[in-house]
Scaffold this motif. Structure first.
Motif, PDB file in Angstrom:
ATOM      1  N   GLN A 158     -79.983 -21.486 -43.922  1.00  0.00           N
ATOM      2  CA  GLN A 158     -80.029 -20.024 -44.028  1.00  0.00           C
ATOM      3  C   GLN A 158     -78.692 -19.388 -44.386  1.00  0.00           C
ATOM      4  OE1 GLN A 158     -82.544 -17.742 -41.379  1.00  0.00           O
ATOM      5  NE2 GLN A 158     -83.321 -19.650 -40.532  1.00  0.00           N
ATOM      6  N   VAL A 159     -77.631 -20.179 -44.497  1.00  0.00           N
ATOM      7  CA  VAL A 159     -76.367 -19.614 -44.973  1.00  0.00           C
ATOM      8  C   VAL A 159     -76.336 -19.759 -46.499  1.00  0.00           C
ATOM      9  CG1 VAL A 159     -75.121 -20.065 -42.820  1.00  0.00           C
ATOM     10  CG2 VAL A 159     -75.094 -21.786 -44.647  1.00  0.00           C
ATOM     11  N   ASP A 160     -75.430 -19.024 -47.129  1.00  0.00           N
ATOM     12  CA  ASP A 160     -75.359 -19.046 -48.588  1.00  0.00           C
ATOM     13  C   ASP A 160     -74.466 -20.153 -49.127  1.00  0.00           C
ATOM     14  OD1 ASP A 160     -76.965 -16.566 -49.080  1.00  0.00           O
ATOM     15  OD2 ASP A 160     -75.394 -15.739 -47.808  1.00  0.00           O
ATOM     16  N   TYR A 161     -73.549 -20.655 -48.287  1.00  0.00           N
ATOM     17  CA  TYR A 161     -72.701 -21.762 -48.715  1.00  0.00           C
ATOM     18  C   TYR A 161     -72.262 -22.575 -47.500  1.00  0.00           C
ATOM     19  CZ  TYR A 161     -69.041 -24.559 -50.847  1.00  0.00           C
ATOM     20  OH  TYR A 161     -68.293 -25.622 -51.274  1.00  0.00           O
ATOM     21  N   VAL A 162     -72.353 -23.899 -47.628  1.00  0.00           N
ATOM     22  CA  VAL A 162     -71.888 -24.820 -46.590  1.00  0.00           C
ATOM     23  C   VAL A 162     -70.603 -25.465 -47.106  1.00  0.00           C
ATOM     24  CG1 VAL A 162     -72.407 -26.874 -45.226  1.00  0.00           C
ATOM     25  CG2 VAL A 162     -74.248 -25.258 -45.794  1.00  0.00           C
ATOM     26  N   VAL A 163     -69.502 -25.198 -46.429  1.00  0.00           N
ATOM     27  CA  VAL A 163     -68.205 -25.742 -46.817  1.00  0.00           C
ATOM     28  C   VAL A 163     -68.228 -27.268 -46.694  1.00  0.00           C
ATOM     29  CG1 VAL A 163     -65.767 -25.841 -46.099  1.00  0.00           C
ATOM     30  CG2 VAL A 163     -66.953 -23.631 -46.233  1.00  0.00           C
ATOM     31  N   GLN A 164     -67.646 -27.940 -47.673  1.00  0.00           N
ATOM     32  CA  GLN A 164     -67.599 -29.406 -47.668  1.00  0.00           C
ATOM     33  C   GLN A 164     -66.491 -29.938 -46.755  1.00  0.00           C
ATOM     34  OE1 GLN A 164     -70.000 -31.185 -49.457  1.00  0.00           O
ATOM     35  NE2 GLN A 164     -70.746 -29.085 -49.574  1.00  0.00           N
ATOM     36  N   PHE A 165     -65.372 -29.204 -46.720  1.00  0.00           N
ATOM     37  CA  PHE A 165     -64.211 -29.644 -45.953  1.00  0.00           C
ATOM     38  C   PHE A 165     -64.587 -29.854 -44.475  1.00  0.00           C
ATOM     39  CE2 PHE A 165     -60.463 -28.974 -43.340  1.00  0.00           C
ATOM     40  CZ  PHE A 165     -59.464 -29.642 -44.030  1.00  0.00           C
ATOM     41  N   GLY A 166     -64.184 -30.996 -43.937  1.00  0.00           N
ATOM     42  CA  GLY A 166     -64.340 -31.238 -42.498  1.00  0.00           C
ATOM     43  C   GLY A 166     -65.702 -31.708 -42.040  1.00  0.00           C
ATOM     44  N   GLN A 167     -66.630 -31.916 -42.957  1.00  0.00           N
ATOM     45  CA  GLN A 167     -67.975 -32.318 -42.528  1.00  0.00           C
ATOM     46  C   GLN A 167     -67.981 -33.687 -41.851  1.00  0.00           C
ATOM     47  OE1 GLN A 167     -71.170 -32.007 -45.349  1.00  0.00           O
ATOM     48  NE2 GLN A 167     -70.714 -29.873 -45.819  1.00  0.00           N
ATOM     49  N   HIS A 168     -67.053 -34.548 -42.220  1.00  0.00           N
ATOM     50  CA  HIS A 168     -67.054 -35.904 -41.662  1.00  0.00           C
ATOM     51  C   HIS A 168     -66.003 -36.095 -40.579  1.00  0.00           C
ATOM     52  CE1 HIS A 168     -69.909 -36.725 -44.755  1.00  0.00           C
ATOM     53  NE2 HIS A 168     -69.053 -36.299 -45.674  1.00  0.00           N
ATOM     54  N   THR A 169     -65.333 -35.001 -40.224  1.00  0.00           N
ATOM     55  CA  THR A 169     -64.310 -35.070 -39.183  1.00  0.00           C
ATOM     56  C   THR A 169     -64.972 -34.968 -37.820  1.00  0.00           C
ATOM     57  OG1 THR A 169     -62.784 -33.943 -40.667  1.00  0.00           O
ATOM     58  CG2 THR A 169     -62.188 -33.997 -38.337  1.00  0.00           C
ATOM     59  N   LYS A 170     -64.662 -35.897 -36.966  1.00  0.00           N
ATOM     60  CA  LYS A 170     -65.180 -35.842 -35.594  1.00  0.00           C
ATOM     61  C   LYS A 170     -64.139 -35.117 -34.748  1.00  0.00           C
ATOM     62  CE  LYS A 170     -68.904 -38.102 -36.397  1.00  0.00           C
ATOM     63  NZ  LYS A 170     -69.982 -37.264 -36.833  1.00  0.00           N
ATOM     64  N   SER A 171     -64.586 -34.139 -34.001  1.00  0.00           N
ATOM     65  CA  SER A 171     -63.653 -33.427 -33.116  1.00  0.00           C
ATOM     66  C   SER A 171     -64.334 -33.218 -31.777  1.00  0.00           C
ATOM     67  CB  SER A 171     -63.248 -32.090 -33.729  1.00  0.00           C
ATOM     68  OG  SER A 171     -64.316 -31.175 -33.629  1.00  0.00           O
ATOM     69  N   ASP A 172     -63.548 -32.769 -30.809  1.00  0.00           N
ATOM     70  CA  ASP A 172     -64.145 -32.530 -29.490  1.00  0.00           C
ATOM     71  C   ASP A 172     -64.838 -31.170 -29.454  1.00  0.00           C
ATOM     72  OD1 ASP A 172     -61.893 -30.980 -29.523  1.00  0.00           O
ATOM     73  OD2 ASP A 172     -60.947 -31.909 -27.784  1.00  0.00           O
ATOM     74  N   GLY A 173     -64.682 -30.389 -30.518  1.00  0.00           N
ATOM     75  CA  GLY A 173     -65.427 -29.136 -30.652  1.00  0.00           C
ATOM     76  C   GLY A 173     -65.385 -28.217 -29.460  1.00  0.00           C
ATOM     77  N   LYS A 174     -64.199 -27.811 -29.056  1.00  0.00           N
ATOM     78  CA  LYS A 174     -64.078 -26.896 -27.914  1.00  0.00           C
ATOM     79  C   LYS A 174     -63.875 -25.476 -28.422  1.00  0.00           C
ATOM     80  CE  LYS A 174     -62.302 -29.844 -24.258  1.00  0.00           C
ATOM     81  NZ  LYS A 174     -61.780 -31.114 -24.731  1.00  0.00           N
ATOM     82  N   SER A 175     -64.540 -24.527 -27.776  1.00  0.00           N
ATOM     83  CA  SER A 175     -64.337 -23.125 -28.100  1.00  0.00           C
ATOM     84  C   SER A 175     -62.937 -22.706 -27.661  1.00  0.00           C
ATOM     85  CB  SER A 175     -65.379 -22.264 -27.382  1.00  0.00           C
ATOM     86  OG  SER A 175     -66.671 -22.614 -27.819  1.00  0.00           O
ATOM     87  N   SER A 176     -62.462 -21.597 -28.211  1.00  0.00           N
ATOM     88  CA  SER A 176     -61.131 -21.114 -27.845  1.00  0.00           C
ATOM     89  C   SER A 176     -61.137 -20.492 -26.451  1.00  0.00           C
ATOM     90  CB  SER A 176     -60.665 -20.056 -28.857  1.00  0.00           C
ATOM     91  OG  SER A 176     -61.474 -18.898 -28.766  1.00  0.00           O
ATOM     92  N   SER A 177     -59.956 -20.369 -25.874  1.00  0.00           N
ATOM     93  CA  SER A 177     -59.797 -19.553 -24.669  1.00  0.00           C
ATOM     94  C   SER A 177     -59.922 -18.107 -25.132  1.00  0.00           C
ATOM     95  CB  SER A 177     -58.417 -19.755 -24.049  1.00  0.00           C
ATOM     96  OG  SER A 177     -58.259 -21.085 -23.637  1.00  0.00           O
ATOM     97  N   VAL A 178     -60.420 -17.236 -24.261  1.00  0.00           N
ATOM     98  CA  VAL A 178     -60.545 -15.824 -24.602  1.00  0.00           C
ATOM     99  C   VAL A 178     -59.836 -15.007 -23.539  1.00  0.00           C
ATOM    100  CG1 VAL A 178     -62.127 -13.902 -25.049  1.00  0.00           C
ATOM    101  CG2 VAL A 178     -62.777 -16.225 -25.726  1.00  0.00           C
ATOM    102  N   MET A 179     -58.941 -14.128 -23.997  1.00  0.00           N
ATOM    103  CA  MET A 179     -58.149 -13.304 -23.103  1.00  0.00           C
ATOM    104  C   MET A 179     -58.299 -11.842 -23.502  1.00  0.00           C
ATOM    105  SD  MET A 179     -54.032 -13.194 -23.076  1.00  0.00           S
ATOM    106  CE  MET A 179     -53.774 -14.705 -22.183  1.00  0.00           C
ATOM    107  N   LYS A 180     -58.544 -10.979 -22.530  1.00  0.00           N
ATOM    108  CA  LYS A 180     -58.585  -9.538 -22.795  1.00  0.00           C
ATOM    109  C   LYS A 180     -57.199  -8.987 -22.504  1.00  0.00           C
ATOM    110  CE  LYS A 180     -61.421  -5.437 -21.984  1.00  0.00           C
ATOM    111  NZ  LYS A 180     -61.805  -5.160 -23.340  1.00  0.00           N
ATOM    112  N   LEU A 181     -56.632  -8.277 -23.475  1.00  0.00           N
ATOM    113  CA  LEU A 181     -55.264  -7.767 -23.367  1.00  0.00           C
ATOM    114  C   LEU A 181     -55.305  -6.262 -23.580  1.00  0.00           C
ATOM    115  CD1 LEU A 181     -52.192  -8.488 -23.257  1.00  0.00           C
ATOM    116  CD2 LEU A 181     -52.315  -8.818 -25.731  1.00  0.00           C
TER     117      LEU A 181
END
Length: 192
Positions: A158-181
């Motif tokens: 359903q997206v219009d383009y799927v980026v090729q870069f990084g598709q085969h990279t395995k990562s731990d896939g952690k979301s960022s920390s979020v801070m309200k300032l």
């Protein structure tokens, strides 16, 4: 670790973004659904695709902190230190968002912004010259994908383009920390 970024990959993503479309792309945290953060119609498509409640605001990505003043009315001095010295991806929620699509800004007028440190994102953002929406590449309520292979076919189709870069990279896939300032410099972590 630096990977080669294919110029054609960037160009195709840019074309889609300029035309108000959605991209599926790797970030410094997890794979995201992105669009032009200044285009309300594009932002609406993100909410539709994810089935996300309108009250749940989105975050945006910038490629360096010099751009903050374009999208936030008052930036506490400590923000620059936090960005410079943080060792892991940090999204900061600022008051007084401006120059963005109204539907990307939270009801209280705030916006979450992350300065990315990622080869593909930085090059894309530098060339696009506008902020990108970044939200996890999943339907609301489902688990965030840790890598490209975890992303559902429904999202990919359903997206219009799927980026090729990084598709085969395995990562731990952690979301960022979020801070309200807040403008006074007082802060609290919303997600560590």
């Amino acid at each position: 670790m630096s990977q080669f970024v294919d110029r054609n990959d960037i160009n195709q993503a840019l074309e889609v973004l300029k035309n108000g479309g959605l991209i599926l792309y790797p970030t410094d945290t997890i794979w995201g659904i992105g669009c032009d953060a200044t285009n309300p119609e594009a932002v609406e498509k993100v909410f539709q695709l994810k089935g996300r409640a309108k009250e749940k605001s989105l975050i945006i990505l910038l490629h360096n902190d010099n751009q903050l003043a374009s999208y936030v009315t008052e930036i506490p001095e400590v923000a620059y230190q936090l960005i410079e010295y943080t060792e892991k991806p940090l999204t900061i929620v600022y008051s007084g968002a401006k120059n963005l699509a109204p539907n990307v800004i939270a009801e209280d007028g705030s916006i979450g912004i992350r300065i990315v440190n990622h080869d593909f994102c930085q090059q894309l953002l530098q060339r696009f010259r506008k902020p990108l929406v970044s939200t996890s590449a999943n339907i609301s309520g489902e688990d965030s994908p840790k890598c490209f292979d975890d992303i559902s076919e429904e999202i990919k189709n359903q997206v219009d383009y799927v980026v090729q870069f990084g598709q085969h990279t395995k990562s731990d896939g952690k979301s960022s920390s979020v801070m309200k300032l807040d403008p006074s410099g007082k802060f609290e972590f919303l997600r560590k």
